[in-house]
Design a protein around this motif. Structure first.
Motif, PDB file in Angstrom:
ATOM      1  N   PHE A 237       2.464  -0.552   5.212  1.00 34.50           N
ATOM      2  CA  PHE A 237       1.999   0.392   6.229  1.00 34.50           C
ATOM      3  C   PHE A 237       3.183   1.016   6.970  1.00 34.50           C
ATOM      4  CE2 PHE A 237      -2.026  -2.298   6.384  1.00 34.50           C
ATOM      5  CZ  PHE A 237      -2.763  -1.371   5.657  1.00 34.50           C
ATOM      6  N   SER A 238       4.375   0.901   6.409  1.00 35.87           N
ATOM      7  CA  SER A 238       5.578   1.375   7.074  1.00 35.87           C
ATOM      8  C   SER A 238       5.737   2.881   6.918  1.00 35.87           C
ATOM      9  CB  SER A 238       6.801   0.660   6.500  1.00 35.87           C
ATOM     10  OG  SER A 238       7.993   1.287   6.912  1.00 35.87           O
ATOM     11  N   ASN A 239       5.711   3.599   8.024  1.00 34.60           N
ATOM     12  CA  ASN A 239       5.974   5.044   7.965  1.00 34.60           C
ATOM     13  C   ASN A 239       7.383   5.328   7.443  1.00 34.60           C
ATOM     14  OD1 ASN A 239       3.469   5.908   8.919  1.00 34.60           O
ATOM     15  ND2 ASN A 239       4.088   5.685  11.064  1.00 34.60           N
ATOM     16  N   LYS A 240       8.322   4.456   7.748  1.00 32.35           N
ATOM     17  CA  LYS A 240       9.695   4.630   7.273  1.00 32.35           C
ATOM     18  C   LYS A 240       9.754   4.632   5.757  1.00 32.35           C
ATOM     19  CE  LYS A 240      14.325   2.607   7.677  1.00 32.35           C
ATOM     20  NZ  LYS A 240      15.131   1.519   8.303  1.00 32.35           N
ATOM     21  N   ASN A 267     -17.164   1.369  -7.069  1.00 26.37           N
ATOM     22  CA  ASN A 267     -16.518   0.065  -6.913  1.00 26.37           C
ATOM     23  C   ASN A 267     -15.027   0.269  -6.703  1.00 26.37           C
ATOM     24  OD1 ASN A 267     -18.867  -1.746  -7.652  1.00 26.37           O
ATOM     25  ND2 ASN A 267     -18.718  -0.525  -9.523  1.00 26.37           N
ATOM     26  N   LEU A 268     -14.472  -0.470  -5.738  1.00 31.60           N
ATOM     27  CA  LEU A 268     -13.057  -0.318  -5.399  1.00 31.60           C
ATOM     28  C   LEU A 268     -12.409  -1.688  -5.227  1.00 31.60           C
ATOM     29  CD1 LEU A 268     -10.628   1.473  -4.529  1.00 31.60           C
ATOM     30  CD2 LEU A 268     -11.531   1.344  -2.187  1.00 31.60           C
ATOM     31  N   ILE A 269     -11.247  -1.867  -5.857  1.00 32.09           N
ATOM     32  CA  ILE A 269     -10.395  -3.032  -5.621  1.00 32.09           C
ATOM     33  C   ILE A 269      -9.236  -2.583  -4.731  1.00 32.09           C
ATOM     34  CG2 ILE A 269      -8.890  -4.774  -6.665  1.00 32.09           C
ATOM     35  CD1 ILE A 269     -10.522  -4.440  -9.264  1.00 32.09           C
ATOM     36  N   LEU A 270      -9.108  -3.200  -3.563  1.00 27.28           N
ATOM     37  CA  LEU A 270      -8.032  -2.910  -2.626  1.00 27.28           C
ATOM     38  C   LEU A 270      -7.031  -4.053  -2.670  1.00 27.28           C
ATOM     39  CD1 LEU A 270      -6.672  -1.422  -0.247  1.00 27.28           C
ATOM     40  CD2 LEU A 270      -8.271  -2.620   1.287  1.00 27.28           C
ATOM     41  N   ASP A 271      -5.819  -3.776  -3.112  1.00 29.54           N
ATOM     42  CA  ASP A 271      -4.798  -4.818  -3.279  1.00 29.54           C
ATOM     43  C   ASP A 271      -3.829  -4.784  -2.100  1.00 29.54           C
ATOM     44  OD1 ASP A 271      -2.920  -6.639  -4.148  1.00 29.54           O
ATOM     45  OD2 ASP A 271      -2.839  -5.867  -6.198  1.00 29.54           O
ATOM     46  N   LEU A 272      -3.908  -5.837  -1.256  1.00 34.20           N
ATOM     47  CA  LEU A 272      -3.038  -5.978  -0.086  1.00 34.20           C
ATOM     48  C   LEU A 272      -2.045  -7.129  -0.248  1.00 34.20           C
ATOM     49  CD1 LEU A 272      -5.710  -5.626   2.767  1.00 34.20           C
ATOM     50  CD2 LEU A 272      -4.157  -3.850   1.920  1.00 34.20           C
ATOM     51  N   ARG A 273      -1.885  -7.640  -1.457  1.00 36.61           N
ATOM     52  CA  ARG A 273      -1.099  -8.863  -1.634  1.00 36.61           C
ATOM     53  C   ARG A 273       0.383  -8.679  -1.332  1.00 36.61           C
ATOM     54  NH1 ARG A 273      -2.964 -10.595  -7.500  1.00 36.61           N
ATOM     55  NH2 ARG A 273      -2.970  -8.304  -7.704  1.00 36.61           N
ATOM     56  N   ASP A 274       0.899  -7.467  -1.423  1.00 39.44           N
ATOM     57  CA  ASP A 274       2.306  -7.222  -1.111  1.00 39.44           C
ATOM     58  C   ASP A 274       2.492  -6.579   0.256  1.00 39.44           C
ATOM     59  OD1 ASP A 274       3.203  -8.205  -3.572  1.00 39.44           O
ATOM     60  OD2 ASP A 274       2.865  -6.269  -4.551  1.00 39.44           O
ATOM     61  N   ASN A 275       1.423  -6.451   1.022  1.00 39.31           N
ATOM     62  CA  ASN A 275       1.484  -5.688   2.261  1.00 39.31           C
ATOM     63  C   ASN A 275       1.878  -6.600   3.430  1.00 39.31           C
ATOM     64  OD1 ASN A 275       0.816  -4.167   4.673  1.00 39.31           O
ATOM     65  ND2 ASN A 275      -0.266  -2.766   3.330  1.00 39.31           N
ATOM     66  N   GLY A 276       3.149  -6.496   3.825  1.00 38.40           N
ATOM     67  CA  GLY A 276       3.635  -7.276   4.962  1.00 38.40           C
ATOM     68  C   GLY A 276       3.563  -6.542   6.286  1.00 38.40           C
ATOM     69  N   GLY A 277       2.815  -5.411   6.314  1.00 36.23           N
ATOM     70  CA  GLY A 277       2.625  -4.686   7.563  1.00 36.23           C
ATOM     71  C   GLY A 277       3.439  -3.408   7.610  1.00 36.23           C
ATOM     72  N   GLY A 278       3.768  -2.990   8.832  1.00 35.31           N
ATOM     73  CA  GLY A 278       4.494  -1.737   9.010  1.00 35.31           C
ATOM     74  C   GLY A 278       4.230  -1.120  10.358  1.00 35.31           C
ATOM     75  N   THR A 372       0.375 -11.225   2.613  1.00 41.59           N
ATOM     76  CA  THR A 372      -0.382 -10.253   3.405  1.00 41.59           C
ATOM     77  C   THR A 372      -0.189 -10.631   4.871  1.00 41.59           C
ATOM     78  OG1 THR A 372      -2.004 -10.191   1.609  1.00 41.59           O
ATOM     79  CG2 THR A 372      -2.624  -9.152   3.683  1.00 41.59           C
ATOM     80  N   PHE A 373       0.611  -9.861   5.582  1.00 40.28           N
ATOM     81  CA  PHE A 373       1.077 -10.286   6.895  1.00 40.28           C
ATOM     82  C   PHE A 373       1.075  -9.112   7.853  1.00 40.28           C
ATOM     83  CE2 PHE A 373       4.615 -11.523   9.825  1.00 40.28           C
ATOM     84  CZ  PHE A 373       4.043 -12.673  10.328  1.00 40.28           C
ATOM     85  N   SER A 374       1.163  -9.403   9.152  1.00 36.39           N
ATOM     86  CA  SER A 374       1.277  -8.389  10.200  1.00 36.39           C
ATOM     87  C   SER A 374       0.137  -7.378  10.068  1.00 36.39           C
ATOM     88  CB  SER A 374       2.658  -7.732  10.129  1.00 36.39           C
ATOM     89  OG  SER A 374       2.940  -6.969  11.279  1.00 36.39           O
ATOM     90  N   GLY A 375       0.454  -6.069   9.929  1.00 37.18           N
ATOM     91  CA  GLY A 375      -0.608  -5.081   9.812  1.00 37.18           C
ATOM     92  C   GLY A 375      -1.464  -5.280   8.582  1.00 37.18           C
ATOM     93  N   GLY A 376      -0.874  -5.791   7.494  1.00 29.33           N
ATOM     94  CA  GLY A 376      -1.667  -6.105   6.311  1.00 29.33           C
ATOM     95  C   GLY A 376      -2.690  -7.178   6.601  1.00 29.33           C
ATOM     96  N   ALA A 377      -2.268  -8.206   7.345  1.00 28.35           N
ATOM     97  CA  ALA A 377      -3.195  -9.274   7.728  1.00 28.35           C
ATOM     98  C   ALA A 377      -4.240  -8.769   8.715  1.00 28.35           C
ATOM     99  CB  ALA A 377      -2.420 -10.444   8.331  1.00 28.35           C
ATOM    100  N   GLU A 378      -3.848  -7.847   9.613  1.00 32.12           N
ATOM    101  CA  GLU A 378      -4.826  -7.288  10.553  1.00 32.12           C
ATOM    102  C   GLU A 378      -5.940  -6.567   9.813  1.00 32.12           C
ATOM    103  OE1 GLU A 378      -3.909  -5.229  14.014  1.00 32.12           O
ATOM    104  OE2 GLU A 378      -2.410  -6.642  14.741  1.00 32.12           O
TER     105      GLU A 378
END
Length: 480
Positions: A237-240, A267-278, A372-378
């Motif tokens: 989720f990092s704008n940078k 049907n949709l699969i949403l993959d957040l496993r690498d999302n540490g936020g942003g 999945t952490f920070s904004g990803g976890a949110e």
């Protein structure tokens, strides 16, 4: 040996006195107690007092920056705030690279054990897939707890530690807590089932190949499993990172959901496993394309009074303002002088103040796990709390009740050069956290395995596809 000696000679010695170590430790304690909105959110007052006494006793004989780190890191990590950082100085990292003698196995961590993914030096012949039953008498649970003492984690979550410490992570964490060791008595269960005991010797830092350079910045991408199932990968989720890729987050997400609507995806699969936020509020932007009605997600967003001020043992004053003048109207004082975010646009306590369009209303499977952490976890917690999506994978790395993150007070400790980063905003969700101090749990539990290639040969992804081939509307374990 000669080149290693030359490399070490180029590093600062790192000697400090016990008095200097104590000054750095007490400054870090003061910063944590002054800056964290609730230092007892994830720990008890008794545990904090006990760990402070332990750290103070250790620094009483500290004569190097590494010895201070072995006292300071467990103290800070035990607070249970994964956004709180304990950064080593460049000099410490220099000495580590030049002289550290490390545990010679790379490991994959799972709830059911820890498994060898590679060996180095004399341990190069240890078969991939061997289970490590113990190292010098410590089983995999004790090994994991030792890693947690030096690794960032939210609450009592250990899945995040497992994913952050993949591969060489255990060797690194063990060295930072213990220093050089002559060898390790390792009990193994080989892939065929036979149990063996090996005496393994350490390897130098350079025995492992260098980590690959950071990958090209990746933005959200949409692909198709088949005519009925779409796959949406959202690694950040990092704008940078979006700017580095020449993209805009909001425009990217809007375009993806317009494509889903145009193709009438069901049907949709949403993959957040690498999302540490942003960047806040990007997790809420994506949520608004999955849930039509805006949701109040935060019970409160809280900080300490705006001006933070502490003094070191030598009398040096350190000050920090949490908000600038333009931001102060977005908060108001509460009991005791702490500041609370006002529930008003553009952020407030809501997911969004306006509705997105188009909203995907079909069936959703969410892939999430320890990274999945920070904004990803949110986002994972918002979807789990609203029962929007079948969760496949493992426990989410960020706690389900919220976190302390946002603005940070970065403080360089004057004698060791270590940097402490104190997160300053406590984001508490409105829903109940269960189990306490843990992340959102999956409906369908699947952990990584050795040799998996993400998506192409991936058990969690396969389960997600299989689940969408079954009949269900509301997510439950029956869909697994």
């Amino acid at each position: 040996m000669f080149s290693a000696a030359l490399a070490l000679a180029a590093c600062p010695a790192g000697s400090i006195t016990p008095a200097q170590a104590r000054e750095d430790l007490e400054l870090a304690i003061s910063a944590a107690e002054a800056g964290l909105p609730d230092i007892y959110w994830r720990q008890t007052p008794e545990a904090w007092a006990w760990r402070k006494a332990e750290a103070r006793a250790l620094t009483g004989s500290a004569t190097s920056e590494e010895m201070l780190f072995r006292a300071l890191a467990p103290l800070m990590r035990g607070i249970g705030e994964g956004h709180l950082s304990v950064g080593r100085s460049e000099a410490m990292n220099c000495r580590y690279r030049a002289s550290a003698k490390l545990f010679p196995l790379d490991l994959l961590w799972r709830d059911d054990g820890v498994f060898v993914t590679a060996g180095y030096g004399a341990a190069a012949d240890v078969p991939t897939g061997s289970e490590v039953l113990s190292v010098s008498g410590a089983d995999h649970r004790a090994m994991l707890e030792e890693m947690a003492r030096v690794s960032a984690h939210d609450g009592d979550n250990r899945t995040g530690v497992m994913r952050d410490r993949l591969g060489r992570g255990y060797a690194t964490a063990r060295w930072w807590m213990r220093g050089d060791e002559p060898g390790y008595d390792v009990r193994l269960r080989l892939p065929g089932g036979r149990r063996v005991t090996r005496r393994l010797v350490p390897v130098p830092f350079g025995a492992r190949p260098a980590l690959p350079d950071a990958a090209t910045p990746v933005v959200a991408t949409l692909s198709w499993v088949n005519g009925d199932i779409a796959y949406l990968y959202v690694p950040t989720f990092s704008n940078k990172r979006y700017r580095a890729a020449g993209a805009d987050y909001r425009a990217t997400i809007q375009g993806i959901f317009e494509t889903l609507a145009a193709r009438r995806a069901r049907n949709l699969i949403l993959d957040l496993r690498d999302n540490g936020g942003g960047s806040e509020p990007n997790e809420s932007i994506l949520f608004s394309y999955l849930v039509a009605e805006p949701l109040r997600k935060y019970a409160s967003v809280r900080s300490r009074p705006n001006r933070l001020r502490i003094t070191s043992l030598s009398g040096k004053v350190f000050e920090h303002d949490i908000y600038d003048a333009d931001e102060l109207p977005t908060v108001k004082p509460g009991p005791g002088g702490d500041l609370y975010r006002v529930n008003a646009p553009p952020e407030g306590l809501m997911t969004r103040w306006e509705r997105a369009s188009p909203v995907f209303t079909g069936r959703l499977v969410v892939l999430a796990g320890g990274y999945t952490f920070s904004g990803g976890a949110e986002l994972a917690s918002m979807l789990r709390a609203t029962n929007r999506g079948l969760f496949v994978g493992e426990e989410v790395g960020g706690t389900h009740g919220g976190n302390t993150s946002g603005y940070k007070w970065d403080l360089t400790l004057p004698n060791s050069g270590m940097e402490i980063g104190i997160p300053l905003l406590a984001f508490r969700f409105v829903w109940r956290e269960f189990p306490l101090n843990h992340g959102a749990l999956p409906h369908c539990f699947v952990q990584p395995a050795i040799g998996e290639e993400r998506v192409a040969k991936d058990a969690a992804y396969d389960m997600a596809v299989q689940a969408l081939g079954k009949r269900w509307n509301l997510p439950s374990k029956r869909a697994c």
